[in-house]
Design a protein around this motif. Structure first.
Motif, PDB file in Angstrom:
ATOM      1  N   UNK A  43       0.784  -1.288  -0.008  1.00 20.31           N
ATOM      2  CA  UNK A  43       0.025   0.046  -0.216  1.00 20.31           C
ATOM      3  C   UNK A  43       0.929   1.093   0.056  1.00 20.31           C
ATOM      4  N   UNK A  44       1.782   1.227   0.816  1.00 22.02           N
ATOM      5  CA  UNK A  44       2.632   2.588   0.861  1.00 22.02           C
ATOM      6  C   UNK A  44       3.647   2.704  -0.681  1.00 22.02           C
ATOM      7  N   UNK A  45       4.009   1.607  -0.949  1.00 23.03           N
ATOM      8  CA  UNK A  45       4.760   1.498  -2.227  1.00 23.03           C
ATOM      9  C   UNK A  45       4.042   2.060  -3.238  1.00 23.03           C
ATOM     10  N   UNK A  46       2.742   1.673  -3.409  1.00 18.69           N
ATOM     11  CA  UNK A  46       1.520   2.150  -4.308  1.00 18.69           C
ATOM     12  C   UNK A  46       1.604   3.639  -4.297  1.00 18.69           C
ATOM     13  N   UNK A  47       1.600   4.134  -3.152  1.00 19.90           N
ATOM     14  CA  UNK A  47       1.104   5.622  -3.016  1.00 19.90           C
ATOM     15  C   UNK A  47       2.551   6.516  -3.016  1.00 19.90           C
ATOM     16  N   UNK A  50       5.293 -13.323  -6.690  1.00 21.64           N
ATOM     17  CA  UNK A  50       5.382 -11.956  -7.707  1.00 21.64           C
ATOM     18  C   UNK A  50       4.107 -11.740  -8.282  1.00 21.64           C
ATOM     19  N   UNK A  51       4.152 -10.540  -8.823  1.00 20.94           N
ATOM     20  CA  UNK A  51       2.739 -10.213  -9.363  1.00 20.94           C
ATOM     21  C   UNK A  51       3.134  -9.345 -10.419  1.00 20.94           C
ATOM     22  N   UNK A  52       1.933  -8.887 -11.228  1.00 21.27           N
ATOM     23  CA  UNK A  52       2.201  -7.956 -12.214  1.00 21.27           C
ATOM     24  C   UNK A  52       0.988  -7.419 -12.731  1.00 21.27           C
ATOM     25  N   UNK A  53       1.355  -6.281 -13.594  1.00 22.77           N
ATOM     26  CA  UNK A  53       0.360  -5.184 -13.657  1.00 22.77           C
ATOM     27  C   UNK A  53       0.530  -4.919 -15.334  1.00 22.77           C
ATOM     28  N   UNK A  54      -0.441  -4.398 -16.030  1.00 20.61           N
ATOM     29  CA  UNK A  54      -1.777  -3.610 -15.521  1.00 20.61           C
ATOM     30  C   UNK A  54      -2.490  -4.579 -14.789  1.00 20.61           C
ATOM     31  N   UNK A  55      -3.035  -3.789 -13.456  1.00 19.09           N
ATOM     32  CA  UNK A  55      -3.958  -5.028 -12.587  1.00 19.09           C
ATOM     33  C   UNK A  55      -5.004  -3.832 -12.201  1.00 19.09           C
ATOM     34  N   UNK A  56      -6.158  -5.014 -11.676  1.00 15.86           N
ATOM     35  CA  UNK A  56      -7.325  -3.842 -11.264  1.00 15.86           C
ATOM     36  C   UNK A  56      -6.966  -3.241  -9.942  1.00 15.86           C
ATOM     37  N   UNK A  57      -6.206  -3.481  -9.281  1.00 14.71           N
ATOM     38  CA  UNK A  57      -5.866  -2.582  -8.034  1.00 14.71           C
ATOM     39  C   UNK A  57      -5.280  -1.172  -8.448  1.00 14.71           C
ATOM     40  N   UNK A  58      -4.610  -1.204  -9.643  1.00 13.65           N
ATOM     41  CA  UNK A  58      -3.806   0.078 -10.178  1.00 13.65           C
ATOM     42  C   UNK A  58      -4.741   1.461 -10.118  1.00 13.65           C
ATOM     43  N   UNK A  59      -5.875   1.146 -10.481  1.00 17.48           N
ATOM     44  CA  UNK A  59      -6.980   1.962 -10.680  1.00 17.48           C
ATOM     45  C   UNK A  59      -6.969   3.055  -9.424  1.00 17.48           C
ATOM     46  N   UNK A  60      -7.043   2.385  -8.270  1.00 18.68           N
ATOM     47  CA  UNK A  60      -7.082   3.006  -6.997  1.00 18.68           C
ATOM     48  C   UNK A  60      -5.819   4.049  -7.116  1.00 18.68           C
ATOM     49  N   UNK A  61      -4.834   3.854  -7.462  1.00 20.36           N
ATOM     50  CA  UNK A  61      -3.929   4.849  -7.344  1.00 20.36           C
ATOM     51  C   UNK A  61      -3.503   5.479  -8.749  1.00 20.36           C
ATOM     52  N   UNK A  62      -4.227   5.341  -9.556  1.00 17.93           N
ATOM     53  CA  UNK A  62      -4.399   5.975 -11.013  1.00 17.93           C
ATOM     54  C   UNK A  62      -2.965   5.863 -11.632  1.00 17.93           C
ATOM     55  N   UNK A  63      -2.706   4.444 -11.572  1.00 18.62           N
ATOM     56  CA  UNK A  63      -1.564   3.770 -12.342  1.00 18.62           C
ATOM     57  C   UNK A  63      -1.859   3.145 -13.521  1.00 18.62           C
ATOM     58  N   UNK A  64      -1.359   3.442 -14.895  1.00 17.98           N
ATOM     59  CA  UNK A  64      -1.674   2.949 -15.852  1.00 17.98           C
ATOM     60  C   UNK A  64      -0.770   2.244 -16.556  1.00 17.98           C
ATOM     61  N   UNK A  65       0.621   2.434 -16.163  1.00 15.52           N
ATOM     62  CA  UNK A  65       1.790   1.765 -16.871  1.00 15.52           C
ATOM     63  C   UNK A  65       1.716   0.032 -16.496  1.00 15.52           C
ATOM     64  N   UNK A  66       2.333  -0.689 -17.326  1.00 18.07           N
ATOM     65  CA  UNK A  66       2.637  -2.269 -16.922  1.00 18.07           C
ATOM     66  C   UNK A  66       3.738  -2.114 -15.870  1.00 18.07           C
ATOM     67  N   UNK A  67       3.705  -3.360 -15.194  1.00 11.33           N
ATOM     68  CA  UNK A  67       4.825  -3.355 -14.103  1.00 11.33           C
ATOM     69  C   UNK A  67       4.822  -4.852 -13.584  1.00 11.33           C
ATOM     70  N   UNK A  68       5.998  -5.132 -12.908  1.00 11.69           N
ATOM     71  CA  UNK A  68       6.132  -6.350 -12.072  1.00 11.69           C
ATOM     72  C   UNK A  68       6.629  -6.080 -10.949  1.00 11.69           C
ATOM     73  N   UNK A  69       6.269  -6.908  -9.766  1.00 18.61           N
ATOM     74  CA  UNK A  69       6.561  -6.772  -8.318  1.00 18.61           C
ATOM     75  C   UNK A  69       6.936  -8.197  -7.717  1.00 18.61           C
ATOM     76  N   UNK A  70       8.019  -7.996  -6.731  1.00 16.88           N
ATOM     77  CA  UNK A  70       8.022  -9.196  -5.962  1.00 16.88           C
ATOM     78  C   UNK A  70       8.107  -9.022  -4.399  1.00 16.88           C
TER      79      UNK A  70
END
Ligand code: ATP
Ligand code: MG
Length: 280
Positions: A124-128, A225-245
């Protein structure tokens, strides 16, 4: 009739770090059992004392701290920037991660009051933080944080209530390169942690959906791991693709050190760097 170690004897030997198979023994008499227990306890106490002495006289740093530094250096060398964010998070931030009453993870959250919790994850903090950076900075952007997370867990050998999470994210990964990047980042992390025996496995997460896990040969999860675009991204108005671990440092140490349980490498006042401190 044959006798086994008593539950108290088993607990003590296990606390001192003996493997389960060494504790499951049978004796013809209670006297023989007592003699064996005394002998094993004495040897184990000596071994634990020597480990602690080695830490104090030579190593000077517990593995958990050393691992944090090794991971941080390896990631910074690969273009990641280390950040640090608050341990207390808002109910609103958790809700944005869908950690609400409908999510099983909700029951695992430690609430400080109605609006504030101890973070169960770093995301949550990393998203923000990323939402703000992405409005002004170029892609790709690589960030990571290492810090304590808290979850109400039923006690077990691989779970802690307070553990140290590493969460890395790359914003702006090319769509078709996401899996390759995830695997490459996982390899950087595992190499820095000194772990060679691991594999990749498909996994379904309650927060992120389909993802790739890093697992030990025995099937224990080391990282998710996870990757986006992902439906969680909308809440932070993030539109790019991404990967996370995300990975737990104590889990990595437990596996690398072949420890009987994760607590030996946790933030603890009972164990110190894999050794038991109850030596009397
Ligand atoms: P598990 O299935 O093992 O409970 P998880 O899927 O709930 O883990 P994630 O939310 O994916 O865990 O967290 C990422 C990583 O953090 C895990 O792969 C693990 O290394 C570590 N981790 C998660 N929960 C704990 C815990 N309670 N204690 C120690 N490490 C943990
Ligand atoms: Mg997971």
């Amino acid at each position: 009739m044959a006798v086994e170690y008593t539950p108290a004897q088993r607990n003590r030997l296990s606390e001192l770090g003996l493997a389960e198979e060494d504790i499951l023994r049978e004796f013809e008499t209670e006297k023989l059992r007592q003699a064996s227990f005394m002998e094993l306890e004495k040897l184990a106490v000596r071994e634990n004392r020597e480990r602690i002495r080695d830490l104090l006289e030579n190593k000077h740093r517990v593995e958990l701290c050393a691992l944090q530094e090794e991971l941080a250096s390896a990631l910074c060398e690969n273009g990641f920037t280390q950040v640090t964010t608050p341990i207390m998070v808002s109910a609103k931030a958790l809700d944005r991660m869908t950690i609400n009453r409908d999510n099983p993870l909700f029951e695992q959250v430690y609430w400080l009051d109605r609006k504030t919790a101890l973070r169960p994850m770093l995301a949550p903090n990393l998203y923000e933080l990323s939402r703000q950076l992405l409005s002004s900075q170029k892609l790709p952007l690589r960030l990571f944080e290492i810090g304590s997370c808290f979850r109400k867990e039923s006690e077990g050998k691989s779970h802690l209530k307070e553990f140290t999470m590493l969460n890395l994210v790359e914003w702006g990964t090319e769509l078709e390169e996401r899996t390759d990047h995830l695997k490459a980042f996982a390899r950087i992390v595992m190499k820095a942690a000194g772990i060679e025996d691991y594999g990749f496995e498909n996994e379904n997460s309650v927060v992120y959906g389909e993802g790739l896990d890093v697992v030990t040969p025995a099937g224990l999860e080391l990282a998710s791991t996870s990757m986006g675009p992902h439906k969680l991204d909308d809440a932070w108005k993030i539109t790019c693709s991404w990967v996370g671990l995300g990975t737990g440092l104590e889990r990595l140490l437990m596996h690398r050190e072949k420890a009987a349980g994760i607590h030996r490498y946790s933030k603890s006042t009972v164990f110190l760097d894999g050794a038991c401190m109850k030596l009397k």
